[in-house]
Write a protein that holds these residues in place. Sequence first.
Motif, mmCIF file in Angstrom:
data_model
loop_
_atom_site.group_PDB
_atom_site.id
_atom_site.type_symbol
_atom_site.label_atom_id
_atom_site.label_comp_id
_atom_site.label_asym_id
_atom_site.label_seq_id
_atom_site.Cartn_x
_atom_site.Cartn_y
_atom_site.Cartn_z
ATOM 1 N N ARG A 182 -29.559 31.324 -9.541
ATOM 2 C CA ARG A 182 -28.593 31.908 -10.101
ATOM 3 C C ARG A 182 -27.238 31.668 -9.230
ATOM 4 N N ALA A 233 -26.673 30.249 -14.584
ATOM 5 C CA ALA A 233 -28.186 30.138 -14.370
ATOM 6 C C ALA A 233 -28.123 28.489 -14.369
ATOM 7 N N ARG A 263 -23.750 33.526 -18.079
ATOM 8 C CA ARG A 263 -24.461 34.684 -18.485
ATOM 9 C C ARG A 263 -23.486 35.878 -19.126
ATOM 10 N N HIS A 264 -22.770 35.284 -19.723
ATOM 11 C CA HIS A 264 -21.285 36.142 -20.487
ATOM 12 C C HIS A 264 -21.083 35.845 -21.727
ATOM 13 N N THR A 279 -22.203 27.816 -24.550
ATOM 14 C CA THR A 279 -22.505 28.711 -23.091
ATOM 15 C C THR A 279 -23.559 27.726 -22.304
ATOM 16 N N SER A 280 -23.909 26.866 -22.739
ATOM 17 C CA SER A 280 -24.582 26.021 -21.966
ATOM 18 C C SER A 280 -24.570 24.402 -22.044
#
Length: 140
Positions: A9, A134, A44-45, A100-101
Amino acid sequence: MTVRQKVERVEVRTRRGLNEVTAEVARVVEASGIRDGLCTVFVRHTSASLVIQENADPAVQRDLEAFLSRLVPEGDRLYTHTAEGDDDMPSHVKAALTRTSEQVPFRGGELVLGTWQGIYVWEHRTGRHKREIAVHLIGE
């Protein structure tokens, strides 16, 4: 074949717009000891996103921010989720329209990005924030 996994992280301080995190992700890959594999980066949001984008000309980043802000304006009466201000719901919509990734292969302990590519956390909120990404590595 032996497969190893590692999740790290990383905290990132952001301001509105694209915030490059390529160096931070590269450090995680290098320190992992995993030489060849696949790196997944996940923010992570719900009001920020990730993109792989040009890292040579800052005008690209400004133009992307301007385009998405025009597409999803702040203060629209359509929004009912405004508890944290006019940028609250638009930031969620922007995150839903983007990603998001991101996944990037790595070889010899180095990311296999193109010449002009960088990894960015795209902050959709006004002001500065602390975001967590992450970094998940799988390989051997």
